[in-house]
Design a protein around this motif. Structure first.
Motif, mmCIF file in Angstrom:
data_model
loop_
_atom_site.group_PDB
_atom_site.id
_atom_site.type_symbol
_atom_site.label_atom_id
_atom_site.label_comp_id
_atom_site.label_asym_id
_atom_site.label_seq_id
_atom_site.Cartn_x
_atom_site.Cartn_y
_atom_site.Cartn_z
ATOM 1 N N LEU A 25 0.838 -1.199 0.000
ATOM 2 C CA LEU A 25 0.000 0.000 0.000
ATOM 3 C C LEU A 25 0.875 1.253 0.000
ATOM 4 C CD1 LEU A 25 -2.966 0.953 0.135
ATOM 5 C CD2 LEU A 25 -2.731 0.969 2.611
ATOM 6 N N ASN A 26 1.916 1.255 0.814
ATOM 7 C CA ASN A 26 2.841 2.397 0.845
ATOM 8 C C ASN A 26 3.598 2.544 -0.464
ATOM 9 O OD1 ASN A 26 2.169 3.273 3.423
ATOM 10 N ND2 ASN A 26 3.600 1.872 4.385
ATOM 11 N N GLN A 27 3.966 1.434 -1.072
ATOM 12 C CA GLN A 27 4.646 1.500 -2.368
ATOM 13 C C GLN A 27 3.706 2.022 -3.445
ATOM 14 O OE1 GLN A 27 6.216 -2.487 -2.812
ATOM 15 N NE2 GLN A 27 8.188 -1.869 -1.976
ATOM 16 N N THR A 28 2.444 1.640 -3.353
ATOM 17 C CA THR A 28 1.457 2.145 -4.314
ATOM 18 C C THR A 28 1.335 3.656 -4.196
ATOM 19 O OG1 THR A 28 0.236 0.062 -4.277
ATOM 20 C CG2 THR A 28 -0.946 1.991 -5.066
ATOM 21 N N LYS A 29 1.317 4.162 -2.978
ATOM 22 C CA LYS A 29 1.263 5.620 -2.768
ATOM 23 C C LYS A 29 2.459 6.300 -3.424
ATOM 24 C CE LYS A 29 -1.135 5.331 1.650
ATOM 25 N NZ LYS A 29 -1.000 5.476 3.107
ATOM 26 N N ALA A 30 3.627 5.705 -3.273
ATOM 27 C CA ALA A 30 4.845 6.294 -3.825
ATOM 28 C C ALA A 30 4.849 6.262 -5.359
ATOM 29 C CB ALA A 30 6.074 5.565 -3.294
ATOM 30 N N TYR A 31 4.329 5.190 -5.933
ATOM 31 C CA TYR A 31 4.372 5.020 -7.385
ATOM 32 C C TYR A 31 3.089 5.427 -8.089
ATOM 33 C CZ TYR A 31 8.736 2.497 -6.792
ATOM 34 O OH TYR A 31 10.038 2.163 -6.483
ATOM 35 N N LEU A 32 2.161 6.027 -7.389
ATOM 36 C CA LEU A 32 0.867 6.384 -7.969
ATOM 37 C C LEU A 32 0.974 7.225 -9.239
ATOM 38 C CD1 LEU A 32 -2.133 5.945 -7.578
ATOM 39 C CD2 LEU A 32 -2.166 7.936 -6.097
ATOM 40 N N PRO A 33 1.781 8.287 -9.263
ATOM 41 C CA PRO A 33 1.889 9.059 -10.508
ATOM 42 C C PRO A 33 2.396 8.204 -11.682
ATOM 43 C CG PRO A 33 2.822 10.284 -8.686
ATOM 44 C CD PRO A 33 2.555 8.892 -8.191
ATOM 45 N N PHE A 34 3.356 7.340 -11.415
ATOM 46 C CA PHE A 34 3.877 6.465 -12.455
ATOM 47 C C PHE A 34 2.793 5.510 -12.956
ATOM 48 C CE2 PHE A 34 5.272 2.078 -13.147
ATOM 49 C CZ PHE A 34 5.943 2.228 -14.349
ATOM 50 N N LEU A 35 2.044 4.915 -12.043
ATOM 51 C CA LEU A 35 1.007 3.952 -12.420
ATOM 52 C C LEU A 35 -0.037 4.581 -13.334
ATOM 53 C CD1 LEU A 35 0.460 2.192 -8.978
ATOM 54 C CD2 LEU A 35 1.579 1.230 -10.988
ATOM 55 N N LYS A 36 -0.427 5.805 -13.023
ATOM 56 C CA LYS A 36 -1.445 6.479 -13.833
ATOM 57 C C LYS A 36 -0.948 6.787 -15.241
ATOM 58 C CE LYS A 36 -4.080 8.429 -10.033
ATOM 59 N NZ LYS A 36 -4.553 9.649 -9.358
ATOM 60 N N VAL A 37 0.338 7.078 -15.367
ATOM 61 C CA VAL A 37 0.916 7.375 -16.679
ATOM 62 C C VAL A 37 1.231 6.090 -17.445
ATOM 63 C CG1 VAL A 37 2.937 8.361 -17.840
ATOM 64 C CG2 VAL A 37 1.848 9.598 -15.967
ATOM 65 N N ALA A 38 1.726 5.086 -16.746
ATOM 66 C CA ALA A 38 2.173 3.861 -17.405
ATOM 67 C C ALA A 38 1.026 2.986 -17.901
ATOM 68 C CB ALA A 38 3.052 3.053 -16.447
ATOM 69 N N PHE A 39 -0.129 3.070 -17.264
ATOM 70 C CA PHE A 39 -1.245 2.194 -17.627
ATOM 71 C C PHE A 39 -2.506 2.994 -17.951
ATOM 72 C CE2 PHE A 39 1.471 -0.160 -14.630
ATOM 73 C CZ PHE A 39 1.845 -1.210 -15.460
#
Length: 89
Positions: A19-33
């Protein structure tokens, strides 16, 4: 057999870490997928897959096999994190 406290803690610690890693990578996830319709559902499913390996390996280290009720309890443990993931998106 019910899931022992230390195995439950290992699962919960893993879910919190993810969950904490998701918070950190959230901007990347939205752009990558960008084509993913429900990014929170995809993320939650990936977290559950990771937690499942933790659950199985924790039992294997104790030379135990999970029962149907153990899998049901595992599902209950991880389901509590679904709303937390949805809140991020």
């Amino acid at each position: 057999m019910t899931i022992s406290h230390d195995v439950k803690m290992a699962i919960e610690n893993n879910m919190e870490l993810m969950l904490n890693q998701t918070k950190a990578y959230l901007p990347f996830l939205k752009v990558a997928f960008p084509a993913v319709r429900d990014l929170s559902e995809l993320t939650f499913n990936m977290m559950v897959g990771n937690a499942l390996t933790v659950f199985i390996s924790q039992l294997a280290m104790r030379m135990q096999s999970p029962s149907q009720s153990d899998f049901a309890e595992f599902g209950t443990i991880v389901e509590a994190y679904k709303s937390k993931v949805k809140e991020l998106f």
